[in-house]
Design a protein around this motif. Structure first.
Motif, PDB file in Angstrom:
ATOM      1  N   ILE A  31       0.838  -1.204   0.000  1.00 24.56           N
ATOM      2  CA  ILE A  31       0.000   0.000   0.000  1.00 24.56           C
ATOM      3  C   ILE A  31       0.872   1.252   0.000  1.00 24.56           C
ATOM      4  O   ILE A  31       0.633   2.213  -0.761  1.00 24.56           O
ATOM      5  CB  ILE A  31      -0.957  -0.015   1.205  1.00 24.56           C
ATOM      6  N   TRP A  34       2.387   1.711  -3.319  1.00 18.45           N
ATOM      7  CA  TRP A  34       1.401   2.211  -4.290  1.00 18.45           C
ATOM      8  C   TRP A  34       1.179   3.717  -4.124  1.00 18.45           C
ATOM      9  O   TRP A  34       1.000   4.439  -5.115  1.00 18.45           O
ATOM     10  CB  TRP A  34       0.095   1.447  -4.095  1.00 18.45           C
ATOM     11  N   VAL A  35       1.220   4.161  -2.875  1.00 21.74           N
ATOM     12  CA  VAL A  35       0.961   5.591  -2.609  1.00 21.74           C
ATOM     13  C   VAL A  35       2.215   6.420  -2.863  1.00 21.74           C
ATOM     14  O   VAL A  35       2.161   7.502  -3.488  1.00 21.74           O
ATOM     15  CB  VAL A  35       0.456   5.782  -1.167  1.00 21.74           C
ATOM     16  N   THR A  36       3.364   5.965  -2.358  1.00 21.24           N
ATOM     17  CA  THR A  36       4.583   6.784  -2.387  1.00 21.24           C
ATOM     18  C   THR A  36       5.528   6.438  -3.524  1.00 21.24           C
ATOM     19  O   THR A  36       6.420   7.236  -3.840  1.00 21.24           O
ATOM     20  CB  THR A  36       5.346   6.616  -1.065  1.00 21.24           C
TER      21      THR A  36
END
Length: 346
Positions: A31, A34-36
């Motif tokens: 996660i 995916w975000v950073t």
């Protein structure tokens, strides 16, 4: 001795507590990646997943080739732990065996050589034609657990016999009703046949005084071999439950006591020797437990047959069903009935 694995279930896997925690960590790392789009998070997730897969493959290879033989006693006391032997082949890392279809599961670790003595959990009275055993192992990292259920058929069913329980009995003094000249005939009374004139060397205790007075000369008794005291024991276990098992224990104890006295014992029981347990579903490791088929609802026959030893009596009573047997008429000898009310003579 049991045959080797019969119908083993396929290997099943599940993550351990540590494995679940690391998989959760890998999910969080994915996660964050995916975000950073920070590559270190992807590397962490990938490393965890690779470790779990490798651990699972090694655990699978530990369990998949396992083979074992079970060697069991031919007779086991009901409600007591017994000693079996398991010969384990094909293992490369420590594994755990868990006997099923008995009391509370007991884990037995095989971590060196071949497992020898196997303490088997207590079993209920009856006949055991097979065993179900789970073989389990963890991977070297402890992330994945694997298991395989084995169904082992015994070439000779194990008889789980009732434990003898002493009862308060007032023993009668039954008369011998037949004579047995054959070797091994039970000890009883000499059977009177006739009288004859006294001869030199006859024992004084054989003098028949009434016949002596009638004939006017010394007369002695003649006997025909050894008399046999015959007892018919009717075992009524009543409805299923602990009270019925207590009746079976009293019957085993009483039969052994009668045989020790030299009496000829005939047991009358409700015969369930042909109604051995059958497996409906084997289930699987880490999942459903094995399920036995329900016994058929059919009338059971009454078996009336002699027993020659205490072991014969135990094996007969292991196969005795709950309920009341129908004893026939025309019996010559003493009769005792073993029920929940005790032991009654007639």
């Amino acid at each position: 001795m049991a045959r080797r694995n019969d119908r083993p279930d396929r290997v099943h896997h599940r993550p351990t507590g540590l494995g679940v925690a690391l998989l959760a960590l890998a999910g969080l790392a994915l996660i964050f990646w995916w975000v950073t789009e920070v590559e270190v998070h992807l590397a962490i997730a990938t490393a965890v997943l690779v470790a779990v897969v490798i651990d699972g493959v090694i655990a699978h290879r530990t369990i998949a080739p396992i083979r074992f033989d079970l060697r069991s006693p031919d007779e086991i006391p009901a409600g007591r732990e017994s000693t079996w032997t398991a010969l384990v082949e094909g293992w490369t890392r420590p594994i755990t065996l868990r006997p099923l279809l008995s009391g509370p599961p007991v884990d037995l670790i095989v971590d060196h050589g071949r497992l020898g003595s196997l303490p088997w959990p207590p079993l209920r009275r009856g006949v055991v034609p097979f065993a179900a055993v789970d073989a389990r192992a963890n991977g070297p990292l402890g992330l994945v657990a694997t298991g395989r259920r084995h169904h082992v058929v015994l070439p000779l069913p194990v008889h789980v016999t009732p434990e003898p329980v002493a009862a308060d009995v007032r023993w009668p003094k039954p008369r011998a009703v037949a004579f047995g000249g054959a070797e091994g005939a039970p000890i009883g009374d000499d059977m009177f046949r006739s009288v004859r004139p006294y001869q030199f060397g006859d024992e004084r205790r054989r003098v028949h005084w009434k016949a002596t007075a009638h004939h006017g000369e010394l007369m002695v008794r003649e006997s025909d071999g050894l008399g046999v005291v015959r007892v018919r024991m009717i075992v009524d276990l009543g409805p299923p439950g602990p009270a019925g098992e207590l009746v079976a224990g009293h019957a085993v104890w009483a039969a052994a006591a009668m045989l020790d006295r030299g009496w000829s014992v005939e047991l009358v029981t409700l015969d369930a020797s042909h109604e051995v347990p059958r497996l409906r579903t084997l289930g699987r490791a880490f999942g459903a437990s094995p399920i036995l088929e329900d016994p058929p609802l059919i009338p059971l026959p009454t078996l009336s047959a002699p027993v020659r030893s205490a072991k014969d009596a135990r094996l007969r009573l292991a196969c005795t069903a709950n309920g009341s047997p129908m004893a026939g008429s025309g019996w010559q000898g003493a009769t005792c009935r073993v029920t929940r009310d005790g032991i009654e003579w007639s």
